[in-house]
Design a protein around this motif. Structure first.
Motif, mmCIF file in Angstrom:
data_model
loop_
_atom_site.group_PDB
_atom_site.id
_atom_site.type_symbol
_atom_site.label_atom_id
_atom_site.label_comp_id
_atom_site.label_asym_id
_atom_site.label_seq_id
_atom_site.Cartn_x
_atom_site.Cartn_y
_atom_site.Cartn_z
ATOM 1 N N UNK A 23 0.838 -1.206 0.000
ATOM 2 C CA UNK A 23 0.000 0.000 0.000
ATOM 3 C C UNK A 23 0.873 1.256 0.000
ATOM 4 N N UNK A 24 1.935 1.240 0.804
ATOM 5 C CA UNK A 24 2.853 2.392 0.847
ATOM 6 C C UNK A 24 3.528 2.589 -0.506
ATOM 7 N N UNK A 25 3.914 1.495 -1.162
ATOM 8 C CA UNK A 25 4.561 1.593 -2.472
ATOM 9 C C UNK A 25 3.624 2.222 -3.501
ATOM 10 N N UNK A 26 2.341 1.925 -3.379
ATOM 11 C CA UNK A 26 1.352 2.490 -4.301
ATOM 12 C C UNK A 26 1.134 3.972 -3.992
ATOM 13 N N UNK A 27 1.396 4.361 -2.742
ATOM 14 C CA UNK A 27 1.254 5.762 -2.363
ATOM 15 C C UNK A 27 -0.086 6.109 -1.747
ATOM 16 N N UNK A 28 -0.763 5.105 -1.217
ATOM 17 C CA UNK A 28 -2.045 5.385 -0.575
ATOM 18 C C UNK A 28 -1.848 5.978 0.816
ATOM 19 N N UNK A 29 -2.922 6.495 1.363
ATOM 20 C CA UNK A 29 -2.896 7.067 2.701
ATOM 21 C C UNK A 29 -2.344 6.036 3.688
ATOM 22 N N UNK A 30 -1.905 6.489 4.860
ATOM 23 C CA UNK A 30 -1.323 5.561 5.843
ATOM 24 C C UNK A 30 -2.395 4.714 6.532
ATOM 25 N N UNK A 31 -3.002 3.847 5.749
ATOM 26 C CA UNK A 31 -4.057 2.987 6.273
ATOM 27 C C UNK A 31 -3.475 1.971 7.247
ATOM 28 N N UNK A 32 -4.204 1.735 8.326
ATOM 29 C CA UNK A 32 -3.804 0.773 9.348
ATOM 30 C C UNK A 32 -4.755 -0.422 9.300
ATOM 31 N N UNK A 33 -4.393 -1.509 9.960
ATOM 32 C CA UNK A 33 -5.287 -2.676 9.970
ATOM 33 C C UNK A 33 -6.712 -2.341 10.424
ATOM 34 N N UNK A 65 -12.810 8.376 15.550
ATOM 35 C CA UNK A 65 -11.531 8.841 14.992
ATOM 36 C C UNK A 65 -11.213 8.099 13.695
ATOM 37 N N UNK A 66 -11.417 6.799 13.696
ATOM 38 C CA UNK A 66 -11.161 6.004 12.491
ATOM 39 C C UNK A 66 -12.088 6.438 11.360
ATOM 40 N N UNK A 67 -13.367 6.618 11.683
ATOM 41 C CA UNK A 67 -14.345 7.047 10.673
ATOM 42 C C UNK A 67 -13.970 8.428 10.135
ATOM 43 N N UNK A 68 -13.546 9.339 11.013
ATOM 44 C CA UNK A 68 -13.163 10.682 10.570
ATOM 45 C C UNK A 68 -11.985 10.621 9.599
ATOM 46 N N UNK A 69 -11.003 9.763 9.902
ATOM 47 C CA UNK A 69 -9.859 9.616 8.994
ATOM 48 C C UNK A 69 -10.327 9.110 7.630
ATOM 49 N N UNK A 70 -11.148 8.068 7.634
ATOM 50 C CA UNK A 70 -11.629 7.505 6.369
ATOM 51 C C UNK A 70 -12.477 8.516 5.604
ATOM 52 N N UNK A 71 -13.250 9.322 6.324
ATOM 53 C CA UNK A 71 -14.050 10.372 5.701
ATOM 54 C C UNK A 71 -13.142 11.441 5.091
ATOM 55 N N UNK A 72 -12.130 11.862 5.830
ATOM 56 C CA UNK A 72 -11.190 12.875 5.317
ATOM 57 C C UNK A 72 -10.494 12.408 4.041
ATOM 58 N N UNK A 73 -10.204 11.115 3.958
ATOM 59 C CA UNK A 73 -9.540 10.558 2.785
ATOM 60 C C UNK A 73 -10.517 10.205 1.663
ATOM 61 N N UNK A 74 -11.815 10.349 1.906
ATOM 62 C CA UNK A 74 -12.817 10.096 0.873
ATOM 63 C C UNK A 74 -13.247 8.645 0.722
ATOM 64 N N UNK A 75 -12.931 7.796 1.697
ATOM 65 C CA UNK A 75 -13.294 6.385 1.614
ATOM 66 C C UNK A 75 -14.695 6.091 2.128
#
Length: 149
Positions: A23-33, A65-75
Motif C-alpha cells: 500500500x505504501x509503495x502504491x502511495x495510498x494514505x497511511x491505512x492501518x489494519x 476517529x477512524x471514521x473521521x480519517x476515512x471520511x477525510x480521505x474520501x473512503x
C-alpha cells in the motif's frame, strides 16, 4: 518447531506487513489494519459509529476517529440517521469500494506468493483445515473478520 498457534500469528503478521508495504509503495494514505476491518464491515451495509466500535471492540471515540480519517480521505461518507439525530450512518464511497477491490487483489497476490513458497496443495490443505476448524468452533454462524487487540 513453534506451536501452530504461534506460526499462525507470525504468518498473519508477516503477510499483513507485506500488504501494508505494498500500500505504501502504491502511495495510498497511511491505512492501518483497523481501517481494513472497517472496510470489510461496511462492504455490504451501512452502519453507525457505535456499530463500528462494537465490531472493532473499541470505544465510540476510537471508532469516531477512524471514521473521521476515512471520511477525510474520501473512503466513507457520513449521512444523517433517519430516526436518531445524534447518530450518523457510515457508508463506503466509490473510492472506498475501489480500495476494497484493490485490497482484494493485493491479498490474492500475497496468497499466490504463499502458494509459490509452500506449494499450492499445501496451501489448499491449510485453507480446508482452517475452514473446518472455524466451522467446528462457530458452526455455520461465522462471526466474520474481527480484529484481535
Amino acid at each position: 518447531m513453534e506451536p501452530v498457534t504461534m506460526l499462525l500469528a507470525m504468518s498473519y503478521r508477516a503477510i499483513g506487513d507485506q500488504f501494508h508495504d505494498r500500500l505504501r509503495q502504491i502511495g495510498l494514505e497511511p491505512l492501518r489494519p483497523a481501517h481494513g476491518y472497517v472496510f470489510r464491515f461496511l462492504k455490504e451495509k451501512r452502519a453507525t459509529t457505535v456499530d463500528i466500535g462494537q465490531h472493532l471492540g473499541v470505544t465510540k471515540q476510537a471508532a469516531a476517529k477512524i471514521v473521521a480519517e476515512l471520511d477525510d480521505w474520501g473512503y466513507v461518507i457520513r449521512e444523517p440517521h433517519p430516526t436518531d439525530k445524534r447518530a450518523q450512518y457510515v457508508t463506503l464511497t466509490t473510492k472506498g469500494r475501489q480500495y476494497l477491490k484493490l485490497a482484494d487483489n493485493l491479498w490474492s497476490d500475497l496468497e499466490n506468493e504463499m502458494a509459490e513458497a509452500i506449494g499450492p496443495g499445501t496451501l489448499e490443505t491449510i485453507k480446508q483445515g482452517l475452514t473446518a476448524y472455524l466451522q467446528h468452533v462457530h458452526g455455520e454462524d461465522q462471526p466474520g473478520l474481527r480484529p484481535v487487540w
